[in-house]
Design a protein around this motif. Structure first.
Motif, PDB file in Angstrom:
ATOM      1  N   MET A 187      -5.705 -26.182  67.228  1.00  0.00           N
ATOM      2  CA  MET A 187      -6.798 -26.299  66.432  1.00  0.00           C
ATOM      3  C   MET A 187      -6.338 -27.518  65.516  1.00  0.00           C
ATOM      4  O   MET A 187      -5.218 -27.574  65.144  1.00  0.00           O
ATOM      5  N   VAL A 188      -7.465 -28.299  64.902  1.00  0.00           N
ATOM      6  CA  VAL A 188      -7.121 -29.329  64.020  1.00  0.00           C
ATOM      7  C   VAL A 188      -8.032 -29.337  62.600  1.00  0.00           C
ATOM      8  O   VAL A 188      -9.362 -29.002  62.767  1.00  0.00           O
ATOM      9  N   GLU A 189      -7.538 -29.784  61.602  1.00  0.00           N
ATOM     10  CA  GLU A 189      -8.230 -29.519  60.517  1.00  0.00           C
ATOM     11  C   GLU A 189      -9.012 -30.900  60.473  1.00  0.00           C
ATOM     12  O   GLU A 189      -8.239 -32.225  60.124  1.00  0.00           O
ATOM     13  N   LYS A 190     -10.455 -30.868  60.065  1.00  0.00           N
ATOM     14  CA  LYS A 190     -10.991 -32.129  59.668  1.00  0.00           C
ATOM     15  C   LYS A 190     -10.702 -33.308  60.651  1.00  0.00           C
ATOM     16  O   LYS A 190     -10.571 -34.414  59.999  1.00  0.00           O
ATOM     17  N   PRO A 191     -10.935 -33.135  61.806  1.00  0.00           N
ATOM     18  CA  PRO A 191     -10.869 -34.374  62.738  1.00  0.00           C
ATOM     19  C   PRO A 191     -12.084 -35.222  62.601  1.00  0.00           C
ATOM     20  O   PRO A 191     -13.171 -34.795  62.247  1.00  0.00           O
ATOM     21  N   ARG A 192     -11.775 -36.532  63.136  1.00  0.00           N
ATOM     22  CA  ARG A 192     -12.878 -37.417  63.321  1.00  0.00           C
ATOM     23  C   ARG A 192     -13.709 -36.853  64.454  1.00  0.00           C
ATOM     24  O   ARG A 192     -13.098 -36.224  65.265  1.00  0.00           O
ATOM     25  N   SER A 214       5.400 -17.630  57.378  1.00  0.00           N
ATOM     26  CA  SER A 214       6.688 -18.464  57.776  1.00  0.00           C
ATOM     27  C   SER A 214       6.060 -19.671  57.909  1.00  0.00           C
ATOM     28  O   SER A 214       6.706 -20.772  57.576  1.00  0.00           O
ATOM     29  N   GLU A 215       5.075 -20.062  58.747  1.00  0.00           N
ATOM     30  CA  GLU A 215       4.421 -21.095  59.274  1.00  0.00           C
ATOM     31  C   GLU A 215       3.764 -21.821  57.960  1.00  0.00           C
ATOM     32  O   GLU A 215       4.094 -23.352  57.856  1.00  0.00           O
ATOM     33  N   LEU A 216       3.227 -21.320  57.037  1.00  0.00           N
ATOM     34  CA  LEU A 216       2.920 -21.986  55.777  1.00  0.00           C
ATOM     35  C   LEU A 216       3.832 -22.571  55.008  1.00  0.00           C
ATOM     36  O   LEU A 216       4.047 -23.386  54.225  1.00  0.00           O
ATOM     37  N   GLU A 217       4.960 -21.689  54.923  1.00  0.00           N
ATOM     38  CA  GLU A 217       6.366 -22.082  53.975  1.00  0.00           C
ATOM     39  C   GLU A 217       6.710 -23.150  54.535  1.00  0.00           C
ATOM     40  O   GLU A 217       7.228 -24.063  53.899  1.00  0.00           O
ATOM     41  N   ASN A 218       6.876 -23.445  56.148  1.00  0.00           N
ATOM     42  CA  ASN A 218       7.564 -24.607  56.636  1.00  0.00           C
ATOM     43  C   ASN A 218       6.485 -25.695  56.571  1.00  0.00           C
ATOM     44  O   ASN A 218       6.680 -26.799  56.978  1.00  0.00           O
ATOM     45  N   GLY A 219       5.280 -25.411  56.240  1.00  0.00           N
ATOM     46  CA  GLY A 219       4.161 -26.396  56.402  1.00  0.00           C
ATOM     47  C   GLY A 219       4.195 -27.576  55.671  1.00  0.00           C
ATOM     48  O   GLY A 219       4.692 -27.737  54.418  1.00  0.00           O
ATOM     49  N   LYS A 220       4.110 -28.849  56.340  1.00  0.00           N
ATOM     50  CA  LYS A 220       3.782 -30.204  55.494  1.00  0.00           C
ATOM     51  C   LYS A 220       2.272 -30.446  55.342  1.00  0.00           C
ATOM     52  O   LYS A 220       1.413 -30.053  55.716  1.00  0.00           O
ATOM     53  N   PRO A 221       2.078 -31.156  54.389  1.00  0.00           N
ATOM     54  CA  PRO A 221       0.771 -31.636  53.883  1.00  0.00           C
ATOM     55  C   PRO A 221       0.066 -32.072  55.146  1.00  0.00           C
ATOM     56  O   PRO A 221       0.767 -33.153  55.696  1.00  0.00           O
ATOM     57  N   LEU A 224      -6.213 -34.473  53.993  1.00  0.00           N
ATOM     58  CA  LEU A 224      -6.525 -34.440  52.569  1.00  0.00           C
ATOM     59  C   LEU A 224      -5.131 -34.360  51.895  1.00  0.00           C
ATOM     60  O   LEU A 224      -5.220 -34.188  50.614  1.00  0.00           O
ATOM     61  N   GLY A 225      -4.001 -34.378  52.325  1.00  0.00           N
ATOM     62  CA  GLY A 225      -2.658 -34.232  51.979  1.00  0.00           C
ATOM     63  C   GLY A 225      -2.443 -32.941  51.185  1.00  0.00           C
ATOM     64  O   GLY A 225      -1.485 -32.729  50.557  1.00  0.00           O
ATOM     65  N   GLU A 226      -3.106 -31.895  51.795  1.00  0.00           N
ATOM     66  CA  GLU A 226      -3.288 -30.466  51.225  1.00  0.00           C
ATOM     67  C   GLU A 226      -2.371 -29.681  52.515  1.00  0.00           C
ATOM     68  O   GLU A 226      -2.105 -29.925  53.330  1.00  0.00           O
ATOM     69  N   ILE A 227      -1.825 -28.547  52.070  1.00  0.00           N
ATOM     70  CA  ILE A 227      -1.141 -27.706  53.100  1.00  0.00           C
ATOM     71  C   ILE A 227      -2.424 -26.843  53.571  1.00  0.00           C
ATOM     72  O   ILE A 227      -3.204 -26.020  52.893  1.00  0.00           O
ATOM     73  N   GLN A 228      -2.803 -27.024  54.925  1.00  0.00           N
ATOM     74  CA  GLN A 228      -3.676 -26.500  55.463  1.00  0.00           C
ATOM     75  C   GLN A 228      -3.427 -25.081  56.326  1.00  0.00           C
ATOM     76  O   GLN A 228      -2.402 -25.258  56.857  1.00  0.00           O
ATOM     77  N   LEU A 229      -4.204 -24.327  55.980  1.00  0.00           N
ATOM     78  CA  LEU A 229      -4.180 -23.061  56.819  1.00  0.00           C
ATOM     79  C   LEU A 229      -4.347 -23.224  58.436  1.00  0.00           C
ATOM     80  O   LEU A 229      -3.707 -22.583  59.129  1.00  0.00           O
ATOM     81  N   THR A 230      -5.217 -24.177  58.733  1.00  0.00           N
ATOM     82  CA  THR A 230      -5.428 -24.419  59.987  1.00  0.00           C
ATOM     83  C   THR A 230      -4.057 -25.077  60.641  1.00  0.00           C
ATOM     84  O   THR A 230      -3.813 -24.592  61.877  1.00  0.00           O
ATOM     85  N   ASP A 231      -3.376 -25.708  59.946  1.00  0.00           N
ATOM     86  CA  ASP A 231      -2.099 -26.199  60.794  1.00  0.00           C
ATOM     87  C   ASP A 231      -1.020 -25.003  60.972  1.00  0.00           C
ATOM     88  O   ASP A 231      -0.594 -25.042  62.055  1.00  0.00           O
ATOM     89  N   ALA A 232      -1.022 -23.924  59.862  1.00  0.00           N
ATOM     90  CA  ALA A 232      -0.267 -23.024  60.093  1.00  0.00           C
ATOM     91  C   ALA A 232      -0.611 -22.016  61.272  1.00  0.00           C
ATOM     92  O   ALA A 232       0.385 -21.560  62.011  1.00  0.00           O
ATOM     93  N   ILE A 233      -1.913 -21.954  61.484  1.00  0.00           N
ATOM     94  CA  ILE A 233      -2.443 -20.965  62.694  1.00  0.00           C
ATOM     95  C   ILE A 233      -2.248 -21.683  64.077  1.00  0.00           C
ATOM     96  O   ILE A 233      -2.054 -21.374  64.957  1.00  0.00           O
ATOM     97  N   ASN A 234      -2.309 -23.254  63.891  1.00  0.00           N
ATOM     98  CA  ASN A 234      -2.219 -23.928  65.148  1.00  0.00           C
ATOM     99  C   ASN A 234      -0.620 -23.819  65.530  1.00  0.00           C
ATOM    100  O   ASN A 234      -0.518 -23.630  66.620  1.00  0.00           O
ATOM    101  N   ALA A 235       0.167 -23.787  64.456  1.00  0.00           N
ATOM    102  CA  ALA A 235       1.645 -23.523  64.894  1.00  0.00           C
ATOM    103  C   ALA A 235       1.634 -22.164  65.489  1.00  0.00           C
ATOM    104  O   ALA A 235       2.469 -22.161  66.466  1.00  0.00           O
ATOM    105  N   LEU A 236       1.070 -21.001  64.795  1.00  0.00           N
ATOM    106  CA  LEU A 236       1.369 -19.844  65.420  1.00  0.00           C
ATOM    107  C   LEU A 236       0.694 -19.933  66.870  1.00  0.00           C
ATOM    108  O   LEU A 236       1.368 -19.182  67.814  1.00  0.00           O
ATOM    109  N   ALA A 237      -0.199 -20.362  67.184  1.00  0.00           N
ATOM    110  CA  ALA A 237      -1.089 -20.415  68.351  1.00  0.00           C
ATOM    111  C   ALA A 237      -0.102 -21.205  69.390  1.00  0.00           C
ATOM    112  O   ALA A 237      -0.178 -20.796  70.530  1.00  0.00           O
TER     113      ALA A 237
END
Ligand code: G1P
Length: 288
Positions: A187-192, A214-221, A224-237
């Motif tokens: 999954m990707v957050e706010k793709p074109r 744990s994924e959120l804690e290790n997550g990079k912005p 929009l330069g923000e810590i995204q829930l989508t990125d953490a769930i993607n790492a989990l997936a």
């Protein structure tokens, strides 16, 4: 393990609703007569989730008063013989056990959810985004907790989005399973629009495995330069099964003023307000 807890991020500035959000938290803005945060807590309670953490920021203390009992008001209403109203107000305070968690810095949705870690502990939990209102026969999150329990993997709610909406949402790369169940490959957050893996957009209901912290804690912005829930769930997936649920019912995004108007109209008609129905018909006919 049953899903017993929920985190509701509500710390945003509500910039789309300025000027009213200068003094009123966005999640207290009414859909007809009931704030969006109420609908979230109600949906949780109807799904057996009674322990709820609402993530707030400085200046949003009015929010904490909404779910507290108001003895003075109840006494005044009781003296006017408005016992039914008193019961309705009490039911709001009794709906759930609510904890308020403060988010000191606005670092994104993922960061807001991470603020709920101590509250949640090591068990699966639900997340509700108060911008996403859903009217369905059965509470959406209840269906999703059933999927979690059956498949032992995180579940996110999705719905087909218009091309214009795609760049504003989390978008999944789907592998369709049976019925309205999907496995999330990525999954990707706010793709074109041209980069989006599908048109299936995430709507604000999640049932998450506690490993997401744990994924959120290790997550990079991310977007929009923000810590995204989508990125953490993607790492989990990438490590274990994550599922998406194409939920039934009516969904309205009340995170924009026109959405709040639509939701108020929908709710009024849903409650059978024929006067409003006729007025709307007349208004539209006059404009033809
Ligand atoms: C958030 C999520 C996004 C999701 C959306 C649903 O975005 O980051 O993945 O699709 O909610 O409402 P936001 O609306 O906070 O930009």
């Amino acid at each position: 393990m049953n899903v017993r807890k929920a985190v509701i991020p509500a710390a945003g500035f509500g910039t789309r609703f300025l000027p009213v959000t200068r003094s009123v938290p966005k999640v207290l803005l009414p859909v007809l007569d009931t704030p969006s945060i109420h609908y979230m807590v109600e949906e949780a309670a109807q799904s057996g989730i009674r322990d709820i953490a609402i993530v707030i920021s400085e200046g949003q203390e009015a929010l904490t008063r909404y779910f507290n009992p108001n003895a003075k008001l109840e006494k005044a209403l009781a003296s006017q013989g408005k016992d039914e109203l008193v019961q309705r107000l009490r039911a709001i305070s009794d709906m759930a056990n609510i904890t308020y968690v403060h988010q000191a810095k606005a670092l994104g949705l993922g960061h807001a959810v991470l603020m709920g870690r101590d509250f949640v502990g090591d068990e699966p939990f639900a997340v509700f985004l108060p911008d996403d209102l859903i009217w369905a026969e059965k509470p959406t999150i209840r269906d999703m907790t059933a999927i979690y329990e059956q498949h032992q993997g995180s579940v996110i709610a999705v719905r087909e989005a218009t091309p214009e909406r795609v760049p504003n949402l989390g978008i999944i790369d789907p592998e369709h399973l049976a019925g309205n169940l999907i496995r999330v490959k990525r999954m990707v957050e706010k793709p074109r629009l041209e980069d989006a893996p599908s048109r299936l957009g995430v709507i604000g209901r999640y049932v998450l495995d506690p490993q997401v912290f744990s994924e959120l804690e290790n997550g990079k912005p991310g977007a929009l330069g923000e810590i995204q829930l989508t990125d953490a769930i993607n790492a989990l997936a990438q490590k274990k099964g994550v599922y998406a649920y194409e939920f039934p019912g009516v969904h309205i995004d009340v995170g924009v003023p026109s959405g709040l108007v639509k939701a108020s109209v929908y709710e009024a008609l849903h409650r059978g307000d024929d006067d409003l129905r006729q007025w709307l018909r007349g208004l539209l006919d006059d404009r033809k």
